[in-house]
Design an enzyme around this catalytic site. Sequence first.
Site, PDB file in Angstrom:
ATOM      1  N   ASN A  10       0.857  -1.188   0.000  1.00  0.00           N
ATOM      2  CA  ASN A  10       0.000   0.000   0.000  1.00  0.00           C
ATOM      3  C   ASN A  10       0.895   1.241   0.000  1.00  0.00           C
ATOM      4  OD1 ASN A  10      -1.818   2.038   0.493  1.00  0.00           O
ATOM      5  ND2 ASN A  10      -2.280   1.411   2.598  1.00  0.00           N
ATOM      6  N   LYS A  12      -0.015   4.220  -0.237  1.00  0.00           N
ATOM      7  CA  LYS A  12      -0.743   5.363   0.355  1.00  0.00           C
ATOM      8  C   LYS A  12      -0.622   6.601  -0.541  1.00  0.00           C
ATOM      9  CE  LYS A  12       0.239   3.429   4.856  1.00  0.00           C
ATOM     10  NZ  LYS A  12      -0.007   3.532   6.270  1.00  0.00           N
ATOM     11  N   HIS A  96      -9.558   0.708   4.725  1.00  0.00           N
ATOM     12  CA  HIS A  96      -8.290   0.957   5.430  1.00  0.00           C
ATOM     13  C   HIS A  96      -8.562   1.826   6.653  1.00  0.00           C
ATOM     14  CE1 HIS A  96      -4.248   2.294   6.353  1.00  0.00           C
ATOM     15  NE2 HIS A  96      -3.826   1.264   5.659  1.00  0.00           N
ATOM     16  N   GLU A  98      -7.041   4.203   7.955  1.00  0.00           N
ATOM     17  CA  GLU A  98      -6.878   5.663   7.787  1.00  0.00           C
ATOM     18  C   GLU A  98      -8.168   6.277   7.252  1.00  0.00           C
ATOM     19  OE1 GLU A  98      -3.266   5.422   5.478  1.00  0.00           O
ATOM     20  OE2 GLU A  98      -2.198   4.779   7.281  1.00  0.00           O
ATOM     21  N   GLU A 166      -5.313  -5.476  10.366  1.00  0.00           N
ATOM     22  CA  GLU A 166      -4.320  -4.432  10.593  1.00  0.00           C
ATOM     23  C   GLU A 166      -4.637  -3.698  11.896  1.00  0.00           C
ATOM     24  OE1 GLU A 166      -2.365  -3.072   6.736  1.00  0.00           O
ATOM     25  OE2 GLU A 166      -4.254  -1.995   6.815  1.00  0.00           O
ATOM     26  N   GLY A 172       2.163   2.092  10.654  1.00  0.00           N
ATOM     27  CA  GLY A 172       3.028   3.257  10.510  1.00  0.00           C
ATOM     28  C   GLY A 172       3.716   3.679  11.800  1.00  0.00           C
ATOM     29  N   SER A 212       3.432  -2.299  10.288  1.00  0.00           N
ATOM     30  CA  SER A 212       4.883  -2.258  10.526  1.00  0.00           C
ATOM     31  C   SER A 212       5.608  -3.553  10.150  1.00  0.00           C
ATOM     32  CB  SER A 212       5.175  -1.849  11.974  1.00  0.00           C
ATOM     33  OG  SER A 212       4.688  -0.527  12.209  1.00  0.00           O
TER      34      SER A 212
HETATM   35  C1  PEP Z   1      -0.863  -0.019   5.924  1.00  0.00           C
HETATM   36  O1  PEP Z   1      -0.983   1.164   5.727  1.00  0.00           O
HETATM   37  O2  PEP Z   1      -1.699  -0.812   5.460  1.00  0.00           O
HETATM   38  C2  PEP Z   1       0.282  -0.481   6.716  1.00  0.00           C
HETATM   39  C3  PEP Z   1       0.274  -1.710   7.159  1.00  0.00           C
HETATM   40  O3  PEP Z   1       1.280   0.438   6.979  1.00  0.00           O
HETATM   41  P1  PEP Z   1       2.731   0.164   7.664  1.00  0.00           P
HETATM   42  O4  PEP Z   1       3.285  -1.096   7.033  1.00  0.00           O
HETATM   43  O5  PEP Z   1       3.534   1.371   7.299  1.00  0.00           O
HETATM   44  O6  PEP Z   1       2.493   0.010   9.103  1.00  0.00           O
END
Ligand code: PEP
Length: 254
Positions: A10, A12, A96, A98, A166, A172, A212
Amino acid sequence: MARKFFVGGNWKCNGTAEEVKKIVNTLNEAQVPSQDVVEVVVSPPYVFLPLVKSTLRSDFFVAAQNCWVKKGGAFTGEVSAEMLVNLDIPWVILGHSERRAILNESNEFVGDKVAYALSQGLKVIACVGETLEQREAGSTMDVVAAQTKAIADRVSNWSNVVIAYEPVWAIGTGKVASPAQAQEVHDELRKWLAKNVSADVAATTRIIYGGSVNGGNCKELGGQADVDGFLVGGAALKPEFIDIIKAAEVKKSA
Ligand code: PEP
């Protein structure tokens, strides 16, 4: 039936055309396990989808990061599922965290989006996950079950759905879930699917972990019985994404 390992990237809201070309070049030159071992899907911002699709190696696929909840029309700024299908974009990420948090997308709205995108022929990476506050209150599984139920209430065919677990506190933040924490939720989510959807859907639906993931932690996470791959944010923009794709090998030797 074995669940094929799935690695999604992703990107983003990041990148310039030049940076996107660089990432695609790195991916195109990489030696990775074959398509029967791992399915790789990268998700650039909308505006770069045609560029990525036309230059990316043919064994990797692209996903949009969102789409509109119903047929297109007078919805300024939105992109419809039909448009993605028209451009031969096979996948879309929906729900997601976010978007759930910043744009107030409710469970029901995400469920409607998943159902509509599937009805148009898209494949969906549907994201679920709890906040730190919810985890500390002991309600992780209630939250994840409610998010999944809103999808299950609207979807009858799960063959084109990948669930991305997630935890919001891991996205992040550099604070990855431990392999045991990830496995626990994946296992409970699979049991939830068995009880509330069907044994077949529970056995065949891929549940991937996001939050992460990096080149250092991917093998141990990927070795967990119910972790069928990853959704990767930050590390998907870096060459270490290749190492994360290669983590699929842990399942081959398992
Ligand atoms: C994501 O945005 O789906 C994600 C898992 O981000 P990160 O790997 O940066 O934590």
